[in-house]
Design a protein around this motif. Structure first.
Motif, PDB file in Angstrom:
ATOM      1  N   ARG A 125     -24.039  -6.176 -49.307  1.00  0.00           N
ATOM      2  CA  ARG A 125     -24.955  -7.284 -49.965  1.00  0.00           C
ATOM      3  C   ARG A 125     -24.521  -8.127 -51.210  1.00  0.00           C
ATOM      4  O   ARG A 125     -24.872  -9.705 -51.059  1.00  0.00           O
ATOM      5  CB  ARG A 125     -26.758  -6.329 -50.323  1.00  0.00           C
ATOM      6  CG  ARG A 125     -27.977  -7.519 -50.124  1.00  0.00           C
ATOM      7  CD  ARG A 125     -28.538  -6.681 -51.233  1.00  0.00           C
ATOM      8  NE  ARG A 125     -29.003  -6.219 -52.129  1.00  0.00           N
ATOM      9  CZ  ARG A 125     -29.139  -6.992 -53.704  1.00  0.00           C
ATOM     10  NH1 ARG A 125     -28.572  -8.515 -53.453  1.00  0.00           N
ATOM     11  NH2 ARG A 125     -28.881  -5.905 -54.613  1.00  0.00           N
ATOM     12  N   ARG A 128     -21.688 -10.282 -49.958  1.00  0.00           N
ATOM     13  CA  ARG A 128     -22.290 -11.231 -49.200  1.00  0.00           C
ATOM     14  C   ARG A 128     -22.559 -12.355 -50.565  1.00  0.00           C
ATOM     15  O   ARG A 128     -22.700 -13.461 -49.671  1.00  0.00           O
ATOM     16  CB  ARG A 128     -23.043 -10.808 -48.467  1.00  0.00           C
ATOM     17  CG  ARG A 128     -22.691 -10.135 -47.278  1.00  0.00           C
ATOM     18  CD  ARG A 128     -23.705  -9.792 -45.954  1.00  0.00           C
ATOM     19  NE  ARG A 128     -24.335  -9.393 -47.042  1.00  0.00           N
ATOM     20  CZ  ARG A 128     -25.232  -8.589 -46.357  1.00  0.00           C
ATOM     21  NH1 ARG A 128     -24.280  -6.605 -45.395  1.00  0.00           N
ATOM     22  NH2 ARG A 128     -26.223  -7.507 -46.888  1.00  0.00           N
ATOM     23  N   GLU A 129     -24.040 -11.892 -51.073  1.00  0.00           N
ATOM     24  CA  GLU A 129     -23.898 -12.751 -52.217  1.00  0.00           C
ATOM     25  C   GLU A 129     -22.725 -13.622 -53.758  1.00  0.00           C
ATOM     26  O   GLU A 129     -23.743 -14.863 -53.109  1.00  0.00           O
ATOM     27  CB  GLU A 129     -24.999 -12.121 -53.567  1.00  0.00           C
ATOM     28  CG  GLU A 129     -26.727 -11.505 -52.510  1.00  0.00           C
ATOM     29  CD  GLU A 129     -27.251 -10.718 -53.614  1.00  0.00           C
ATOM     30  OE1 GLU A 129     -26.755 -10.153 -53.932  1.00  0.00           O
ATOM     31  OE2 GLU A 129     -28.203 -10.765 -53.579  1.00  0.00           O
ATOM     32  N   ALA A 132     -21.434 -16.177 -51.063  1.00  0.00           N
ATOM     33  CA  ALA A 132     -22.369 -17.046 -50.999  1.00  0.00           C
ATOM     34  C   ALA A 132     -22.482 -17.937 -52.142  1.00  0.00           C
ATOM     35  O   ALA A 132     -22.595 -19.432 -51.949  1.00  0.00           O
ATOM     36  CB  ALA A 132     -24.336 -16.514 -51.012  1.00  0.00           C
ATOM     37  N   GLN A 133     -22.812 -17.350 -53.493  1.00  0.00           N
ATOM     38  CA  GLN A 133     -22.162 -17.611 -54.904  1.00  0.00           C
ATOM     39  C   GLN A 133     -21.351 -18.956 -54.778  1.00  0.00           C
ATOM     40  O   GLN A 133     -21.613 -20.690 -54.746  1.00  0.00           O
ATOM     41  CB  GLN A 133     -22.341 -16.708 -55.521  1.00  0.00           C
ATOM     42  CG  GLN A 133     -23.813 -16.752 -56.225  1.00  0.00           C
ATOM     43  CD  GLN A 133     -24.067 -15.779 -57.426  1.00  0.00           C
ATOM     44  OE1 GLN A 133     -22.728 -15.433 -57.618  1.00  0.00           O
ATOM     45  NE2 GLN A 133     -24.866 -15.330 -56.991  1.00  0.00           N
TER      46      GLN A 133
END
Length: 330
Positions: A125, A128-129, A132-133
């Motif tokens: 997670r 992924r964050e 994404a950032q």
């Protein structure tokens, strides 16, 4: 032999029970009051003649010993049974304890597995964050670059327009950016760049192509291909936004005897054809330059000699004798 039966009783108890329990019984036999009486009687019998009463007493003592032995055997059996029961109970408790320990170990392993799984999920997670950032940051940077580029283009477009507007206002010309002619005037002052077709700089064909494209008119890139598009019109019928093509080569290359002739289809649109007083005439044939007619006898073009987009009179001595053709595209 006086202790024979008692020793026999102890041996029998030891046979059916344990030696420790037989020791307890032997102690009881040799220390109890009833055994003392038995010893006294046995001693009396040994020293005197046997009597009927002594035999009866002996029989009674024998029964008591037998009963005592039977009771001892029963007690020993019960004790052994209790011992076995306790041993079974202990084993069952050990089994339950072992099962409980194994269950606790399984529960601990399951808990550790769940924690490890949760840790991996958390790491995934977080990754992924982070991704994404990064993507958001990249998109933001791309958008910023795009905005800066658009802003720069807008500023580049507004700069010549500002200069052009001042020039047009000084000349008393009304500006209407929705009109092809007046839009072209907003580009006055943009530098001449050979091969250029943007606000960074124009050549003659790149300039007219840029203006026409603004109003969704598809025009090719060079004067030699542009002159083949649209339709030819006479000088007398020229209108705003018509393109005028010139032969800007040296005059020596354009001077020919009239008897050699020139294509008759061009005679009606060559300005110098009306000047019958000249003994020598120019016969332009190569479209080396182009400008756009803006009305009132003027044209706008990207001038290589003046190094920028300018407005000039179409009928001056240089241009009027070098017209190759006039084309209309709309």
């Amino acid at each position: 032999m006086k202790y024979f039966k008692y020793l026999t009783a102890v041996a029998l108890v030891a046979l059916f029970t344990s030696f420790s329990y037989a020791d307890d019984i032997s102690g009881m036999i040799f220390q109890g009051n009833e055994i003392d009486d038995a010893l006294i009687i046995n001693s009396t019998v040994t020293l005197s003649k046997p009597t009927k009463s002594s035999n009866i007493q002996k029989t009674k003592s024998q029964r008591e010993i037998d009963l005592f032995i039977e009771k001892a055997k029963n007690d020993a059996a019960k004790k052994e049974e209790e011992k076995l029961r306790q041993e079974k109970l202990r084993k069952e408790e050990e089994k339950l304890a072992e099962e409980k320990r194994k269950e606790e170990e399984r529960a601990q392993r399951e808990k550790e597995r769940e924690l490890e799984l949760e840790k991996r999920k958390e790491e995934e997670r977080a990754q992924r964050e982070l991704q994404a950032q990064k993507e958001q940051q990249s998109q933001k940077e791309q958008q910023t670059q795009k905005d800066q580029k658009e802003q720069k283009e807008q500023q580049s477009q507004e700069a010549p327009q500002k200069v052009s507007n001042q020039t047009l206002l000084a000349s008393g010309i009304t500006i209407d950016s929705n009109d092809v002619t007046n839009f072209s005037k907003t580009l006055l002052g943009v530098p001449y760049v050979w091969g250029g077709a943007s606000l960074e700089g124009f050549d003659c064909s790149g300039f007219v192509q840029y203006v026409y494209k603004k109003y969704e008119m598809d025009l090719s890139r060079t004067t030699y291909t542009q002159i083949k598009q649209g339709k030819s019109v006479a000088l007398a019928d020229i209108k705003e936004n018509d393109l005028v093509f010139f032969d800007t080569r040296a005059s020596s290359m354009l001077t020919k005897a009239k008897s050699n002739g020139v294509a008759g289809t061009l005679d009606s649109i060559i300005i110098n054809e009306s000047d019958t007083g000249n003994s020598k005439k120019l016969y332009p044939t190569e479209p080396t330059h182009v400008g756009m007619y803006i009305g009132n006898g003027k044209m706008i073009h990207a001038s290589s000699s003046k190094k920028q987009v300018v407005v000039e009179v179409l009928g001056n001595d240089y241009f009027k004798d070098r017209i190759v053709d006039i084309r209309r595209y709309k």
